[in-house]
Design an enzyme around this catalytic site. Sequence first.
Site, mmCIF file in Angstrom:
data_model
loop_
_atom_site.group_PDB
_atom_site.id
_atom_site.type_symbol
_atom_site.label_atom_id
_atom_site.label_comp_id
_atom_site.label_asym_id
_atom_site.label_seq_id
_atom_site.Cartn_x
_atom_site.Cartn_y
_atom_site.Cartn_z
ATOM 1 N N SER A 72 49.461 40.420 35.784
ATOM 2 C CA SER A 72 48.648 40.864 35.086
ATOM 3 C C SER A 72 48.511 42.390 35.757
ATOM 4 O O SER A 72 48.336 42.328 37.035
ATOM 5 C CB SER A 72 47.316 40.172 34.881
ATOM 6 O OG SER A 72 46.588 40.205 35.855
ATOM 7 N N ASP A 73 48.071 43.436 34.834
ATOM 8 C CA ASP A 73 47.532 44.546 35.314
ATOM 9 C C ASP A 73 46.079 43.999 35.743
ATOM 10 O O ASP A 73 45.612 42.997 35.375
ATOM 11 C CB ASP A 73 47.379 45.555 34.247
ATOM 12 C CG ASP A 73 47.504 47.154 34.780
ATOM 13 O OD1 ASP A 73 47.080 46.991 36.161
ATOM 14 O OD2 ASP A 73 47.602 48.048 34.051
ATOM 15 N N TRP A 74 45.611 44.743 36.824
ATOM 16 C CA TRP A 74 44.519 44.362 37.549
ATOM 17 C C TRP A 74 43.382 44.149 36.460
ATOM 18 O O TRP A 74 42.817 45.146 35.850
ATOM 19 C CB TRP A 74 44.230 45.295 38.655
ATOM 20 C CG TRP A 74 44.758 44.710 39.769
ATOM 21 C CD1 TRP A 74 44.096 44.813 41.164
ATOM 22 C CD2 TRP A 74 46.162 44.450 40.075
ATOM 23 N NE1 TRP A 74 45.007 44.380 42.042
ATOM 24 C CE2 TRP A 74 46.089 44.192 41.563
ATOM 25 C CE3 TRP A 74 47.233 44.126 39.635
ATOM 26 C CZ2 TRP A 74 47.456 43.707 42.148
ATOM 27 C CZ3 TRP A 74 48.247 44.065 40.049
ATOM 28 C CH2 TRP A 74 48.489 43.478 41.464
ATOM 29 N N ALA A 134 43.297 42.305 33.663
ATOM 30 C CA ALA A 134 43.841 42.260 32.344
ATOM 31 C C ALA A 134 43.705 40.773 31.889
ATOM 32 O O ALA A 134 43.615 40.568 30.609
ATOM 33 C CB ALA A 134 45.172 42.983 32.193
#
Length: 817
Positions: free
Chosen positions: A232-234, A236
Site C-alpha cells: 500500500s501507499d503509506w 492507504a
Amino acid sequence: MTAEQPSAASAPTDLAPLVDALTLEQKVALLTGADFWTTTPIPAIDLRAMVLSDGPSGVRGPTWDERAPSLNLPNATSLGSAWDRDLARRYGAAAASEARRKNVDVVLGPTINLHRTPFGGRTFEAFSEDPILTAELAASYVEGVQSGGVAACSKHYVLNDSETDRFTVDVRTDERTLREVYLPPFEHAVTRGAAWSVMSSYNSVDGVTMSENDLLETPLSSEWGFDGVVISDWTAVRSLAAASAAQDLAMPGPGGPWGPALVDAVRSGEVDESAIDRKVLRILGLARRVGALGESQVRGGDDSPALDGPAFVREAAAAGTVLLRNTGVLPLVAPELTTVAVIGHNARTARTQGGGSATVVPEHVVSPLDGIRAALPKAAVTYAVGAVVQEGVAELAPTTLTHPRTGEPGLLVRFLAADGTELYSEDRRSTALVWFGGDAPLAETSQVVLQLTLTPAETEDVELGFATGVHGTIAVDGEVLVDDTPVVEGTDLGAAFLSPPSLTAPVRLVAGEPRHIVATFDVSADRGQLSNAFSVTLGTAPAAADADALIAEAAAAAASADVAIVVVGTNSAVESEGFDRTTIDLPGRQDDLVRAVAAANPHTVVVVNAGAPVALPWREDVAAIALGHFGGQEFGAALADVLLGRAEPGGRLATTWPATSDDAPVTDVVPATDGTLRYDEGLHIGYRAWLRTGREPAYPFGFGLGYTTWSFDSVESNESADGGATLRVQVTNTGGRSGKQVVQVYAERPDSALERPVRWLAAFASAYAEASESAIVEIDVPARAFEHWDGGWQREPGLFTVRVGASVTDLPLRITR
C-alpha cells in the site's frame, strides 16, 4: 469494481509449509509493517525484516539524513526524454546499487502514472504523457533494479495522476481508456519487467478505494500473472475490507486497521484465512527474492560491481537534455569565450529533484554556475541573480553553523518530553531536517529543539525563520523573533509535511559576529500513523529586493559578455508532491529577466530547470533554449558538457509543452463536489488531445534538436509472427558531426469505425551515425499497437497507416499494414 476473492494463482506454492508453520497471529503480523520502513521479521522461520525505501530518482534509505547521503539521479521526465531503454535499465541498476549500499530491499519506484495534464503536481516524477513510452521505460527500469537482487515497486496503481484530494478522490473513466492508456505501463512492468511488487494508490476508482479494488486481482494477477506483493501507499489501507482483496502489505506500521482486529475477523469468519495465507505466501516469496528468507540471507552489496554514480548521473542528465531552440550559438566554442555572464537564481541554487517523498539528500550538487566555471577555467565567468525564484526559507549554509556543545560544525537537535526531560538528541549538519521513521522517539516527544551558533560570512539584513506545520519559536541571543503557527492549506501530507509554509522575521547579521539561535517546535499533537514523522527547515527567506534593479544588473552583465546563459526554473512551491499546479508560468520576474537579457545580448542561451512544462513566452527572442529538467546532483557538469558540445543533447520531449496555461486541452485536477474526478477526455490525453483539438503547442511531443541534422530516407515493413510488424528504417546524418536521432513510429486509422486518437505512438528506437553516414534501424511494432479493448484485445479488420519520423508532427515516411 468491488474486490472479489483473490485466487491463489501464481503464488510461490513451495513456500506453503512455512505458511502452515505460522500461527494466525504471526501471519497477520506479517501483513503490516513493523515501523515506517521495515516489514515484520519472524526468526522462527528464519525471516528477517525487509527494508523499503522511497525512490524513484535515488534511494534515500530508512532515514532522511544528510549524514547518510544518497546518489541524486536526474528526475523521471529527464529519463523519459532520453527515449532510451538501455539507459533506463542502467538507471534502475544504479538505484539497485544504492539500495544494496543502504541495506534496502525494496525501492519504491518507478512512478509510472501519466502526464494527463501539465498541471499535475507530481509530473516531474513520472516518465511521460504517452502510455507506450512510459511502459517501455518502466519495464527496463524494473529489470535494472531487480537484476541487482532488489525489488522494484511500480507505483501508483492506478489513475493516481494528480494530487488534489489524492487520499479521497474517486477517479472515473471507461474500461477502454483504462486498458489502453493507464494500465499498459503497469502491464509492461509486470509482464516484461517481472516486477516483484506494485504499490496500490490512495485514490478510489469507480467508487472503491484502490487497496480494496478488484483491479488488484484483475487484471494484475489473474491476467498478467503477477506473483509479487501489493504494497500500500503509506496509510492507504483503511479498513478490514482490504484484507479480503488482493492487497498484501499495509504500510506503515505498527498499528493501522489490521492487527488484532484482523485476527478476530478471521476467527469469526468475516475474512477467510485463505486470503491471509495468500498474502503471507507472496510476502515470503518476495523475501526469498531479495535474500531475506532462509540460510541464504544477504544484506548489502559487497560483492556487487562498483558504480561510478556521479559519472552515470552526468551521462544520464546529458542524455535527457532537450535542445528546444538553436540559431547556431550552440555548441559554444570554449577558446573563443573570454567573458560569460551566468544569470538566474537557479544557476546558483539549482533544483536537482522535485519536492516530496522522492527527495534524497545528495553528498554534493554541481550547480550550473559551478559546472560552467569548471568547464571554462580561462574565461571570466560573472554571476547575477537577475530575479528571485525562492519562496519560503532555505536552509542555513552548513559552513556557518557551530554545534553548541562540541564546537564542531553543525547543530544540536534535542527531543524533549512534556516535563522537559531530554529523551534523545542528534548532532546534525543541516538545518533542513526530516524525520520519517528512524530512531528519534517523536511519538513520545513534546518539543523538538534546535540549538546552534550562526557565524555569518556576510553582513546583511535577512528574513530568519522556519518552515513546518506546527507551532514554533525562534530566539536569537535570547530574544524571541518568531512565535507563531504557520497556516497549512489543506490536509495533505505533501503540503503539511513535505512542503510546509514559512514564517520569518527580519534580523541583521554581521560578518564574523556569532549569533546564538534556539528554535523550539511543539510536536505534542496526536498525528495518528504519522506521529513518528516531522519536518522543519530553519533558515532564511529572500530579503526584500528591488526587482527592477536586479534585472538591470543582469542585463548590464549580459551586455558586456560574449554569451549570456540564463537559468530559469521552478521552485519547491511549484513542483512537489501534495499539491497540483494552477499555472505553468515561471515564478517571479523570470520572464522579464529573459527579455531584458536577450535585448542586451543577442547570444543569449536559456536553460530551463523544471521537471514539467513551463511557459516560455520569449522563446523566439533568444538564441538557444536547452531543457535540463531536474538534472540530478551533476546537473551543472552535464549542462556544461552539452553547452560546449562535449555531449550530445540527446533528449526528445516526453510530454507536450503548451505555450500558455490556457492552451492545454486537459486541465482538470480538482474533483467535483461529489468527490469524483472524471476523465471525460477518454483516450485523448497529451499529444492525442492536442491533435484532436487542432491546437498548436509551443513544442510537440517527441520534439528535440541535436547538433547535427538528419534525413528520413526509407521504410520497409514485414509482418511479424504475432501479427505486428518489423520495420527497417534508413536515416542519414546530413550534418557535420556524429549524433543521435530518435526514430518514432506512430499508427493511424482515419477511417476507423471506432473512436481513436488521430495517431498514437506504436514503437521507437534510436539511430546513431557519424557525419554523412546512414544507419538502418530495425523496429518491432507489436500487434497490440493495432488493437483496441472491447471486453478483450480486438483488431479492427483492414489496414492501418504507419508513419515514421522525428516527432508526432514531423513524420515524413509512411507505410500501410
